[in-house]
Design an enzyme around this catalytic site. Structure first.
Site, short mmCIF file in Angstrom:
data_model
loop_
_atom_site.label_atom_id
_atom_site.label_comp_id
_atom_site.label_asym_id
_atom_site.label_seq_id
_atom_site.Cartn_x
_atom_site.Cartn_y
_atom_site.Cartn_z
N SER A 1 0.80 -1.23 0.00
CA SER A 1 0.00 0.00 0.00
C SER A 1 0.83 1.27 0.00
O SER A 1 0.35 2.32 -0.45
CB SER A 1 -0.93 0.01 1.21
OG SER A 1 -1.92 -0.98 1.11
N GLU B 1 -10.26 6.96 2.95
CA GLU B 1 -9.88 5.56 2.76
C GLU B 1 -10.75 4.59 3.56
O GLU B 1 -10.93 4.77 4.77
CB GLU B 1 -8.43 5.33 3.19
CG GLU B 1 -7.98 3.88 2.96
CD GLU B 1 -6.76 3.46 3.75
OE1 GLU B 1 -6.11 2.48 3.34
OE2 GLU B 1 -6.46 4.09 4.79
#
Length: 463
Positions: free
Chosen positions: A86, A303
């Site tokens: 990520s 997110e």
């Protein structure tokens, strides 16, 4: 001054210089969007999207994000790996630069060097050195220089890889304590390219912002209370859903878990009246309300971070429930903004190994066993039923498969079966989807490298 803080300040100065050079060439550009909201479903690859659609609205329905008229396919590989983690995948969106796995918002030559543990067992010893790469400007820094407000909202720790890639620069994503320090205006290690700081920050992991406490075995070993420092800089600091609701203006720091991430949505809802954490939709709405008070506009990143965590644990039900929560946050945003001046982009940072398996009849619950139209199960070569959702790898691989039941596989705690046996399921290397609507959304089409998304966001904002 510590080696780590001195290194961080040097990185900030280099970043400011690079940023200044970039900014000097961008003043004449005219953007389409006053505001941009970038939604990230961490690990929300195409199969997760399809499974979430089946879970929420069935075969013929669409998720809110799927209703957005523009779409593209995004390549996600990192500088040194076919399958990204990520840190570089999110940083590609925020900087336009390919970097190595574990690295956050640094040049491509930066080596990932993990932090060391302190006497309390926490990873507070930053091992990044000043000769290990250079910081590269983020879109939040560019937006701040243009007079816009900026924010980052997540269901993970606020120092986790995805939110960290919006406001920090560091050689390893695990250096959470130094990542937090980069967000504190005027404090040691502050990322001065953020000007007066990120206007809205919400997530979990208060332990990275507060002094060490033996009671929870977490916290900073430098005795700094970054929450107090943020309050001294004019931030409202909130830790509960009710406190968040009372904030109506100004800068905001919200940390809704004392240690680690926010609850999975399934568990947050199950707490009922005992719940103290806001939903992702509530955080999104509050961020928009606060940031939109700036007449120059804003950039906001939202997110759904725990989709990824549930997938690593091969717990599909929690993954899909968190993906639905992200979709609801998209719906909330669409109801609050004017798409004539606001660009909304929804995408993922990387894929996972979950797949849709077998030939289940239309309407069969996606979390259930694979069943025919008459309700009978489809079985493997040993005559045993299997689930629609399985993972390519992970911990739940039995030497001899048991006979599964619908009640068992649709329970909250059920972990899907896996192919290759690993301690934890890995990311997948597949492309991910992007959906967009609003001002400047016509830029998103075809197959794009993830670094190109940064350029299109920047163009849309005229930065």
């Amino acid at each position: 001054m510590s080696k780590q803080m001195n290194t961080s300040i040097k990185h900030t100065l280099v970043c400011a210089a690079l940023f200044s050079a970039l900014g000097a060439t961008s003043q004449a550009q005219a953007g389409d969007a006053k505001n941009v909201i970038l939604f990230i479903g961490d690990g929300m690859g195409p199969t997760v999207l399809t499974a979430t659609r089946l879970f929420k609205v069935g075969e013929e329905g669409n998720l809110e994000m799927m209703k957005l008229p523009r779409s593209a396919r995004i390549k996600t590989f990192s500088n040194d790996a076919q399958t990204t983690d990520s840190a570089p995948s999110m940083a590609a969106y925020t900087t336009g630069v390919k970097m190595n796995n574990e690295v956050i918002a640094m040049s491509s030559d930066t080596r990932a060097v993990a932090p060391g543990k302190d006497v309390n067992g926490n990873k507070t010893d930053n091992n990044c050195s000043s000769d290990n790469g250079k910081p590269v400007p983020t879109i939040l820094e560019l937006a701040k220089a243009a007079g816009k407000s900026v924010g980052a909202v997540t269901t993970t720790e606020l120092t986790h890889a995805t939110p960290a890639a919006t406001y920090s620069h560091i050689c390893h994503r695990d250096a959470a304590y130094d990542i937090a320090a980069q967000a504190v205006p005027g404090g040691a290690g502050f990322n001065s390219a953020l000007k007066d700081g990120v206007d809205v920050l919400m997530g979990g992991g208060a332990n990275h912002w507060t002094p060490y406490s033996a009671s929870n075995k977490g916290g900073r070993n430098d005795n700094r209370d970054l929450t107090a420092e943020m309050k001294a800089q004019g931030y409202s600091y909130v830790t509960t859903q009710s406190e968040l609701a009372k904030v109506t203006s100004g800068k905001l720091l919200g940390l809704f878990s004392s240690k680690s991430h926010l609850d999975y949505e399934l568990d947050r809802v199950a707490k009922g009246a005992a719940n103290t954490q806001p939903s992702l939709s509530e955080m999104t709405a509050k961020a928009i309300d606060l940031l939109s008070q700036n007449s120059q506009g804003y950039f906001l990143m939202v997110e759904g971070g725990r989709i990824d965590h549930a997938l690593h644990g091969t717990n599909a039900k929690r993954a899909l429930t968190d993906a639905v929560a992200l979709d609801e946050a998209v719906k909330t945003a669409l109801g609050k903004v004017d798409l004539n001046n606001t660009l909304i982009v929804v995408t993922a940072d990387h894929d996972h190994t979950m797949t849709i398996n077998g030939y289940a009849a239309k309407g069969n619950p996606v979390l259930d066993l694979v069943k025919n139209g008459d309700g009978s199960t489809q079985n493997d070569v040993d005559g045993k039923p299997f689930t629609t959702l399985v993972f390519g790898n992970g911990p739940n691989r039995a030497d001899v498969r048991t006979v599964l039941t619908s009640d068992q596989v649709m329970a909250n705690e059920y972990l899907q079966e896996t192919g290759v046996k690993l301690a934890s399921e890995t990311h997948g290397g597949g492309d991910v989807m992007l959906f967009a609507d609003g001002a400047g959304s016509n830029r998103f089409k075809g197959t794009l490298d993830n670094t190109k998304v940064f350029g299109k966001l920047r163009e849309a904002l005229g930065l």
